[in-house]
Design an enzyme around this catalytic site. Structure first.
Site, mmCIF file in Angstrom:
data_model
loop_
_atom_site.group_PDB
_atom_site.id
_atom_site.type_symbol
_atom_site.label_atom_id
_atom_site.label_comp_id
_atom_site.label_asym_id
_atom_site.label_seq_id
_atom_site.Cartn_x
_atom_site.Cartn_y
_atom_site.Cartn_z
ATOM 1 N N GLY A 20 -23.794 32.376 -1.322
ATOM 2 C CA GLY A 20 -22.321 31.448 -1.593
ATOM 3 C C GLY A 20 -21.079 32.201 -1.085
ATOM 4 O O GLY A 20 -20.072 31.878 -1.879
ATOM 5 N N SER A 21 -21.213 33.088 -0.351
ATOM 6 C CA SER A 21 -19.663 33.962 -0.062
ATOM 7 C C SER A 21 -18.608 32.875 0.651
ATOM 8 O O SER A 21 -17.547 32.748 0.637
ATOM 9 C CB SER A 21 -19.897 35.172 0.623
ATOM 10 O OG SER A 21 -20.363 35.031 1.879
ATOM 11 N N MET A 95 -30.098 26.239 3.808
ATOM 12 C CA MET A 95 -31.407 26.749 4.726
ATOM 13 C C MET A 95 -32.323 25.616 5.103
ATOM 14 O O MET A 95 -33.664 25.558 4.828
ATOM 15 C CB MET A 95 -32.189 27.774 4.375
ATOM 16 C CG MET A 95 -31.192 29.190 4.146
ATOM 17 S SD MET A 95 -30.388 29.504 5.607
ATOM 18 C CE MET A 95 -31.910 30.421 6.355
ATOM 19 N N HIS A 114 -22.573 28.815 11.420
ATOM 20 C CA HIS A 114 -23.902 29.500 12.034
ATOM 21 C C HIS A 114 -23.188 30.890 12.515
ATOM 22 O O HIS A 114 -22.195 31.023 13.138
ATOM 23 C CB HIS A 114 -24.192 28.686 13.171
ATOM 24 C CG HIS A 114 -25.617 29.377 13.850
ATOM 25 N ND1 HIS A 114 -26.722 29.257 13.161
ATOM 26 C CD2 HIS A 114 -25.799 30.068 14.662
ATOM 27 C CE1 HIS A 114 -27.629 29.695 13.702
ATOM 28 N NE2 HIS A 114 -27.037 30.489 14.750
ATOM 29 N N ASP A 150 -28.269 23.306 15.013
ATOM 30 C CA ASP A 150 -27.239 24.089 15.423
ATOM 31 C C ASP A 150 -26.593 23.507 16.848
ATOM 32 O O ASP A 150 -26.499 24.109 17.638
ATOM 33 C CB ASP A 150 -27.481 25.455 15.377
ATOM 34 C CG ASP A 150 -28.171 26.101 14.284
ATOM 35 O OD1 ASP A 150 -27.665 25.659 13.167
ATOM 36 O OD2 ASP A 150 -28.830 26.974 14.019
HETATM 37 C C1 GRF Z 1 -24.010 32.877 6.621
HETATM 38 O O1 GRF Z 1 -24.090 33.853 7.723
HETATM 39 C C2 GRF Z 1 -24.193 31.529 7.371
HETATM 40 O O2 GRF Z 1 -23.625 31.761 8.571
HETATM 41 C C3 GRF Z 1 -25.568 31.420 7.426
HETATM 42 O O3 GRF Z 1 -25.995 32.011 6.255
HETATM 43 C C4 GRF Z 1 -25.076 32.769 5.907
HETATM 44 C C5 GRF Z 1 -24.903 32.495 4.419
HETATM 45 O O4 GRF Z 1 -24.070 33.342 3.623
HETATM 46 N N1 GRF Z 1 -25.821 30.193 7.963
HETATM 47 P P1 GRF Z 1 -23.197 33.090 2.080
HETATM 48 O O5 GRF Z 1 -24.251 32.353 1.332
HETATM 49 O O6 GRF Z 1 -22.147 31.876 2.420
HETATM 50 O O7 GRF Z 1 -22.882 34.255 1.663
#
Ligand code: GRF
Length: 193
Positions: A20-21, A95, A114, A150
């Site tokens: 969730g960053s 996902m 992505h 995508d």
């Molecule tokens: C990111 O690299 C995003 O592009 C991909 O999964 C990762 C998720 O990172 N789809 P976070 O959960 O937002 O930290």
């Protein structure tokens, strides 16, 4: 895309599966005056998502839906979105591939981030594949979600140089830092069109 309605911000749901960053960066952005969106709902398919903690930290409603039965999960989510008057969906490390029916209900209102320079390296393990392919650059893309994985219209991209001896871990870190910048930029861009 919907126009800004007076001073009201567009109610947004962020969908996550992991850390969730990107969610965190969108929340921080949403608190700024210039932000056209507010984050009103966090949805996850995984009760172990670390990112769910941001619901508690920032006092944002969070909901978990298990996808064992995809149709059922999507219908429950759609109800929840309607209940909260959600008008924009941001997938951020979510996902799951959602159905055509789901996409139709929010046509043109679902964004995804992505970690590659689409149309290159759709799907999973993007960093490994970019390095293996001896690419000079990789990066990240924010795009609209359509029925193909995508493949929706690209809103914004950021290029990142792949150095010699780059590992998928170092590349992922570098790209993630850029993701946190371009997701808010993409949101600003679509609402200033
Ligand atoms: C990111 O690299 C995003 O592009 C991909 O999964 C990762 C998720 O990172 N789809 P976070 O959960 O937002 O930290």
């Amino acid at each position: 895309m919907a126009q800004l309605n007076g001073f009201k911000k567009i109610k947004t749901a962020v969908f996550i599966s992991g850390n969730g960053s990107n969610l965190k960066s969108l929340i921080n952005f949403s608190k700024k005056k210039i932000s056209p969106i507010s984050i009103n709902l966090i949805i996850s398919d995984n009760s172990n998502s670390k990112g769910l903690k941001y619901g508690k930290i920032y006092k944002i409603k969070k909901k978990i839906f298990h996808f064992k039965d995809k149709k059922l999960a999507e219908n429950k989510i759609l109800k929840e979105l309607k209940k909260d008057n959600i008008d924009l969906i941001c997938f951020a490390g979510f996902m799951r591939i959602v159905s055509q029916n789901f996409i139709q209900k929010y046509r043109g209102k679902i964004l995804n981030i992505h970690p590659s320079l689409l149309p290159k390296f759709k799907g999973l393990n993007t960093h490994e594949r970019a390095i293996k392919n001896k690419e000079k650059y990789s990066g990240c893309t924010v795009h609209f979600v359509n029925s193909k994985l995508d493949s929706g219209k690209i809103i914004i991209q950021k290029k990142v140089r792949i150095k010699k001896n780059e590992t998928s871990k170092t590349l992922a870190k570098k790209i993630l830092a850029q993701e946190h910048k371009i997701y808010p930029k993409a949101v600003l861009k679509i609402f200033s069109l």
